[in-house]
Motif scaffolding. Structure first.
Motif, PDB file in Angstrom:
ATOM      1  N   ASN A  72       1.301   5.448  -1.553  1.00  0.00           N
ATOM      2  CA  ASN A  72       2.571   4.887  -1.086  1.00  0.00           C
ATOM      3  C   ASN A  72       3.772   5.436  -1.834  1.00  0.00           C
ATOM      4  O   ASN A  72       4.767   4.716  -2.058  1.00  0.00           O
ATOM      5  CB  ASN A  72       2.535   3.358  -1.193  1.00  0.00           C
ATOM      6  CG  ASN A  72       1.285   2.761  -0.567  1.00  0.00           C
ATOM      7  OD1 ASN A  72       0.445   2.194  -1.245  1.00  0.00           O
ATOM      8  ND2 ASN A  72       1.137   2.925   0.748  1.00  0.00           N
ATOM      9  N   LEU A  82      -1.226  -0.168  -1.056  1.00  0.00           N
ATOM     10  CA  LEU A  82      -1.085  -1.193  -0.031  1.00  0.00           C
ATOM     11  C   LEU A  82      -2.288  -1.133   0.902  1.00  0.00           C
ATOM     12  O   LEU A  82      -2.864  -0.063   1.122  1.00  0.00           O
ATOM     13  CB  LEU A  82       0.207  -0.979   0.757  1.00  0.00           C
ATOM     14  CG  LEU A  82       1.514  -1.154  -0.028  1.00  0.00           C
ATOM     15  CD1 LEU A  82       2.703  -0.728   0.829  1.00  0.00           C
ATOM     16  CD2 LEU A  82       1.686  -2.596  -0.509  1.00  0.00           C
ATOM     17  N   ASP A  90       0.422 -10.776   4.979  1.00  0.00           N
ATOM     18  CA  ASP A  90       1.868 -10.616   4.877  1.00  0.00           C
ATOM     19  C   ASP A  90       2.218  -9.141   5.058  1.00  0.00           C
ATOM     20  O   ASP A  90       1.570  -8.262   4.471  1.00  0.00           O
ATOM     21  CB  ASP A  90       2.340 -11.114   3.507  1.00  0.00           C
ATOM     22  CG  ASP A  90       3.852 -11.162   3.405  1.00  0.00           C
ATOM     23  OD1 ASP A  90       4.481 -10.079   3.399  1.00  0.00           O
ATOM     24  OD2 ASP A  90       4.414 -12.275   3.320  1.00  0.00           O
ATOM     25  N   ALA A  91       3.230  -8.877   5.858  1.00  0.00           N
ATOM     26  CA  ALA A  91       3.591  -7.490   6.165  1.00  0.00           C
ATOM     27  C   ALA A  91       3.967  -6.704   4.914  1.00  0.00           C
ATOM     28  O   ALA A  91       3.849  -5.467   4.893  1.00  0.00           O
ATOM     29  CB  ALA A  91       4.743  -7.455   7.166  1.00  0.00           C
ATOM     30  N   SER A  92       4.393  -7.387   3.862  1.00  0.00           N
ATOM     31  CA  SER A  92       4.769  -6.683   2.637  1.00  0.00           C
ATOM     32  C   SER A  92       3.563  -6.121   1.894  1.00  0.00           C
ATOM     33  O   SER A  92       3.718  -5.302   0.992  1.00  0.00           O
ATOM     34  CB  SER A  92       5.546  -7.622   1.713  1.00  0.00           C
ATOM     35  OG  SER A  92       4.714  -8.684   1.252  1.00  0.00           O
ATOM     36  N   THR A  93       2.350  -6.564   2.280  1.00  0.00           N
ATOM     37  CA  THR A  93       1.147  -6.116   1.574  1.00  0.00           C
ATOM     38  C   THR A  93       0.462  -4.941   2.260  1.00  0.00           C
ATOM     39  O   THR A  93      -0.528  -4.447   1.738  1.00  0.00           O
ATOM     40  CB  THR A  93       0.129  -7.261   1.445  1.00  0.00           C
ATOM     41  OG1 THR A  93      -0.379  -7.603   2.750  1.00  0.00           O
ATOM     42  CG2 THR A  93       0.752  -8.488   0.804  1.00  0.00           C
ATOM     43  N   SER A  95       0.606  -1.172   4.877  1.00  0.00           N
ATOM     44  CA  SER A  95       1.348  -0.015   5.348  1.00  0.00           C
ATOM     45  C   SER A  95       0.396   0.870   6.137  1.00  0.00           C
ATOM     46  O   SER A  95      -0.805   0.908   5.857  1.00  0.00           O
ATOM     47  CB  SER A  95       1.916   0.773   4.160  1.00  0.00           C
ATOM     48  OG  SER A  95       2.395   2.050   4.560  1.00  0.00           O
TER      49      SER A  95
END
Length: 527
Positions: A72, A82, A90-93, A95
């Motif tokens: 990343n 990620l 959660d979308a932040s976790t 990619s």
């Protein structure tokens, strides 16, 4: 079988990103053919290296990197990759840039050590999971087994198994690329590229089965360890895959060749369409494996053998360890399918079996001594036993017998009778009963990551790690001072109990019962 299988999807879809706490002692650099690897050394005596092994644009085949790079685009070598996009996370976790791995290298292994490498493939029904899920820190396991431990990620769900153009097995190809990348770099860390053993749990074990069925992957590993493989699920047929594919394309409103449309889709749109396909898989095709409707496809090119009882086994000379846990299906039955504190009457067993196995097969079950009515009248007891046998234990034993009969190398079969409650399972009271070992409860025992283990758990971790160390080194899991683990035969698998004396009773796993009188899903549907 929906009642038995549906929670398997929910169980293995737990999106629990592990913290992987690391007390850093120092930073370290290693020269590799692809550039300088940066890692962090922990106080536990192992160095951790996270790396991107491949790149890919959406729904395109991945390509192995040509330069060493942190996941990343990180600039901190302590950063973890990620996870790949997945539901209930959660979308932040996550990619789409997720084709990464983590190497754990014990301090006593260095260039020239020619150490074995254990590559762990995570579970999660092929639509969830990551290299950073709970319990997967490979430091303790690497130190105990004198090996390099590598935990990999691959594309999941629709992004790995439903490309709109109809191509197949992107997630499998990612895994092959991970192994190819590893063979290039592992000597730089002290590993021997010819001594790679694959290991995985649940869908991770299913991925190994796919790699065993793909000749192009054969040279990349020497042996395999498959824990809790839902072997009842054969590979997806091309016809079923095409049906799922067209349904998915309609849901996202993209034609197979419209790359611009594919690129413009949001991750939420893709995951929503994926969820729709998975939730309706059985109504789309009765052969769908509800526990993991999106999984490797028998495409005839990458995966060339069904590796099941529907066709002769190829001779693949690789030794295998095949294990299960005592209560694979408790989370399925008690956690999602039939949760609650109250017992379900015995008629539920018959009705459920009728609905998902058919009247004829149900009649065989009801007439057998293996699924007698529970004395307390709770049909979930029978259903749990049925699910454990039908989805996991018995087809795994059949797989082992077939492997031996085909001359494919030694097979050792075992079952965990002691486990460590995996995150999520503590929400299911039946997983906390004395003696219960639920699906995933073997993971932290193997990795040595159980928090405050009991003496019995510690003893089993020492035993399992010692057996795995021997297997990595010699292809034989027997160790001086431990009970002899008999290899499987074509007629008797000699399944050893881990945490209890003696072998596992055969019961319903007699070849004349499952796969003959009742048949596994892959036989029944002719997959």
């Amino acid at each position: 079988m929906v009642v038995v299988s549906s929670l398997f999807l929910a169980l293995c879809s737990l999106s629990l990103l592990a913290a992987h706490p690391l007390v850093v002692r120092d930073a370290v650099s290693v020269s590799t053919p692809l550039g300088t690897a940066q890692g962090v050394v922990g106080v536990d005596g192992a160095t951790r290296f996270a790396v991107r092994y491949a790149n890919s644009t959406r729904w395109a085949p991945s390509a192995i990197v040509t330069e060493w790079a942190l996941p990343n685009d990180a600039d901190d070598p302590a950063a973890l990759p990620l996870q790949c996009p997945q539901l209930n996370a959660d979308a932040s976790t996550y990619s789409e840039d997720c084709l990464s791995m983590i190497l754990y290298v014990p301090d006593n292994i260095s260039v020239g050590s020619d150490a074995p490498t254990l590559v762990w493939i995570h579970g999660g029904s092929f639509d969830s999971g990551s290299a950073t899920f709970p319990g997967l820190d490979g430091s303790n396991l690497g130190i105990a087994t004198d090996s390099i431990v590598v935990v990999i990620q691959y594309r999941l769900g629709a992004l790995g198994f439903l490309p709109p153009d109809g191509s197949t097995n992107l997630g499998v190809q990612d895994t092959i690329n991970a192994l190819t990348f590893l063979s290039q770099v592992v000597p730089s860390f002290g590993g021997d590229a010819s001594r790679i053993t694959l290991a995985g749990q649940s869908a991770g074990a299913g991925m190994i089965r796919a790699l065993l069925a793909g000749p192009s992957a054969s040279s990349l590993f020497k042996s395999a360890i498959m824990q809790s493989d839902p072997t009842d699920y054969g590979f997806t047929s091309l016809a079923t895959q095409a049906l799922f594919q067209s349904t998915f394309n309609d849901l996202v409103s993209c034609s197979p060749s419209d790359i611009a449309c594919h690129t413009a889709l949001t991750i939420d749109t893709i995951l929503d369409a994926q969820s729709n396909v998975e939730n309706n898989a059985l109504s789309l095709d009765p052969s769908a494996a509800l526990g993991e409707p999106l999984h490797p496809v028998l495409d005839g090119t990458l995966i060339t053998s069904p590796l099941d009882s529907t066709a002769p086994f190829p001779t693949i000379d690789k030794p295998l360890l095949l294990t299960n846990v005592r209560n694979e299906s408790v989370p399925t039955i008690y956690g999602v399918a039939l949760p609650g504190p109250d017992a379900f009457p015995p008629v539920v067993f018959e009705l459920s079996s009728d609905a998902f196995l058919g009247v004829d097969r149900t009649a065989v079950l009801l007439a057998s001594p293996f699924y007698e009515t529970d004395p307390d009248g709770d049909s979930r007891v029978q259903l749990e036993r049925l699910g454990t046998d039908y989805i996991w234990r018995c087809p795994t034993w059949t797989f082992g017998r077939n492997w031996v009969a085909a001359g494919g190398g030694s097979v050792h079969v075992g079952m965990y009778t002691i486990g460590a409650t995996y995150p999520g399972n503590e929400e299911i009271p039946e997983c906390l009963f004395d003696g219960a070992v639920c699906h995933q409860d073997d993971i932290m025992i193997l990795f040595g990551t159980t928090s405050t283990p009991t003496p019995a758990q510690s003893a089993l971790t020492i035993e399992i790690q010692a057996r795995y160390k021997a297997f990595l080194a010699t292809n034989d899991p027997n160790v001086d001072g431990l009970d002899n683990w008999e290899p499987a035969m074509s007629s008797d698998v000699h399944a050893m109990q881990f945490g209890a004396p003696g072998e596992v009773p055969v019961l319903a796993c007699d070849p004349a019962f499952w796969g003959a009188a009742v048949q596994y899903d892959y036989q029944f549907f002719g997959l």
